[in-house]
Design an enzyme around this catalytic site. Structure first.
Site, short mmCIF file in Angstrom:
data_model
loop_
_atom_site.label_atom_id
_atom_site.label_comp_id
_atom_site.label_asym_id
_atom_site.label_seq_id
_atom_site.Cartn_x
_atom_site.Cartn_y
_atom_site.Cartn_z
N GLY A 31 29.77 -24.96 5.69
CA GLY A 31 30.26 -23.68 6.21
C GLY A 31 31.76 -23.67 6.39
N HIS A 37 35.41 -23.85 -1.71
CA HIS A 37 33.99 -23.52 -1.83
C HIS A 37 33.78 -22.39 -2.83
CE1 HIS A 37 34.20 -24.98 2.51
NE2 HIS A 37 33.30 -25.80 1.99
N ASP A 150 35.84 -34.18 -2.56
CA ASP A 150 35.08 -35.27 -1.93
C ASP A 150 34.56 -36.17 -3.05
OD1 ASP A 150 34.65 -34.27 1.11
OD2 ASP A 150 34.66 -32.58 -0.26
P1 AMP Z 1 32.02 -29.12 2.74
O1 AMP Z 1 31.63 -27.78 3.29
O2 AMP Z 1 33.34 -29.60 3.18
O3 AMP Z 1 30.91 -30.13 2.84
O4 AMP Z 1 32.19 -28.87 1.18
C1 AMP Z 1 31.14 -28.36 0.39
C2 AMP Z 1 31.46 -28.57 -1.06
O5 AMP Z 1 32.70 -27.92 -1.37
C3 AMP Z 1 31.63 -30.06 -1.40
O6 AMP Z 1 31.05 -30.31 -2.66
C4 AMP Z 1 33.12 -30.21 -1.44
O7 AMP Z 1 33.56 -31.24 -2.29
C5 AMP Z 1 33.57 -28.85 -1.98
N1 AMP Z 1 34.96 -28.61 -1.60
C6 AMP Z 1 35.49 -28.58 -0.35
N2 AMP Z 1 36.82 -28.39 -0.40
C7 AMP Z 1 37.15 -28.31 -1.71
C8 AMP Z 1 38.37 -28.14 -2.44
N3 AMP Z 1 39.54 -28.01 -1.82
N4 AMP Z 1 38.31 -28.13 -3.78
C9 AMP Z 1 37.13 -28.27 -4.43
N5 AMP Z 1 35.96 -28.43 -3.81
C10 AMP Z 1 35.95 -28.46 -2.48
#
Ligand code: AMP
Length: 287
Positions: A31, A37, A150
């Site tokens: 979220g 995202h 990530d």
């Molecule tokens: P999170 O909500 O932080 O767990 O992220 C969900 C997904 O979005 C994961 O696969 C992250 O690697 C991806 N994500 C988060 N930030 C970025 C970003 N700056 N660039 C690309 N993908 C992202």
């Protein structure tokens, strides 16, 4: 767009889509959605017939209570973003729905999880693998999208899917940065204005590494550049900044996550650092 809170309802949604012969793309998130995202969501919407985004702040992957407690929660806004991007369903279960009886099962991975972020976040990747495995079993997607932001998580999830034969394709989406270069992250919302300026040093360090690698390649193609030389050039500047507490700065192989001695295609330069109370990660992949 449907907002679904229960596992049963999520399964009914996915199975109905499948019966109609539609492919399901899946974007798992914690979220507090941002343009990083959004990039994943857009890929899914353009490549799959139907897109499901999960919004679940998974306690199992947080190694610090404080980090979980202060993690931004913006469910309504997130749903608005998803609706605007053409998402078909948001899956937003409660903690109780996901872990009704806790979990006795643990998924661990040899080797990959005890380096980089795994060193300072014990249990983090076990928590990630558990929730991703559960979500795959609930959503039953054909394709799932993960960000290269990530990178260690992406590599670990790919390997889990391979080893456990999950019938899902994992697709990687490049890291998205803010205009000033800072890697987009939900945790950026916690940075004060001055911390944000300090945080820019992280992406600039990776930018400097990129310049060094690309210069060396154009100057003498094929002559391997020593990683120690590259890191020595940039590390001091990071370590000496009182606003930055460096956790690691490393160069590892994209396939094995082993440290590399000489820069080659497929080398990931990855770093993690605290800026104030906020832990940030960033990376650059030499392709
Ligand atoms: P999170 O909500 O932080 O767990 O992220 C969900 C997904 O979005 C994961 O696969 C992250 O690697 C991806 N994500 C988060 N930030 C970025 C970003 N700056 N660039 C690309 N993908 C992202």
């Amino acid at each position: 767009m449907e907002v679904i809170e229960t596992i049963d309802e999520m399964r009914r949604f996915s199975r109905a889509a499948r019966r109609e012969g539609r492919t399901i793309g899946f974007v798992p998130t914690l979220g507090a959605l941002h343009d990083g995202h959004r990039a994943l969501i857009r890929r899914s919407v353009s490549e799959c017939d139907c897109t499901v985004v999960s919004i679940f702040l998974n306690p199992a992957q947080f190694d610090r209570e404080e980090d979980l407690r202060t993690y931004p929660r913006t469910l309504e806004r997130d749903c608005g973003i998803c609706r605007g991007e053409g998402v078909d369903a948001v899956f937003g279960p409660s903690e109780k729905e996901m872990y009704r009886d806790g979990s006795m099962v643990m998924i661990s991975i040899a080797h990959f999880a005890d380096r980089l972020c795994g060193m300072s976040r014990p249990g983090h990747f076990r928590g990630v693998m558990l929730v991703v495995a559960k979500l795959f079993n609930i959503v039953e997607p054909d394709v799932a999208y993960f960000g290269e932001k990530d990178i260690q998580q992406l590599i670990i999830v790919k390997r889990m899917v391979q080893d456990l034969n999950f019938p899902v394709q994992i697709r990687a989406v490049p890291l998205v940065r803010d205009k000033d270069g800072l890697a987009l992250s939900s945790r950026n919302a916690r940075l004060s204005a001055s911390e944000r300026r300090t945080a820019l040093k992280l992406s600039r360090t990776l930018g400097r590494i990129r310049e060094m690698v690309e210069e060396a390649e154009s100057r003498s193609p094929g002559t391997p550049l020593a990683v120690s030389e590259v890191l020595a050039e940039v590390a001091e500047d990071l370590v000496s900044d009182p606003g930055i507490e460096l956790d690691y700065l490393a160069a590892v192989d994209m396939e094995t996550l082993e440290d590399v001695r000489h820069v080659k295609k497929g080398t990931i330069f990855a770093l993690a650092a605290y800026v104030g109370e906020t832990r940030l990660i960033d990376n650059w992949i030499y392709r």
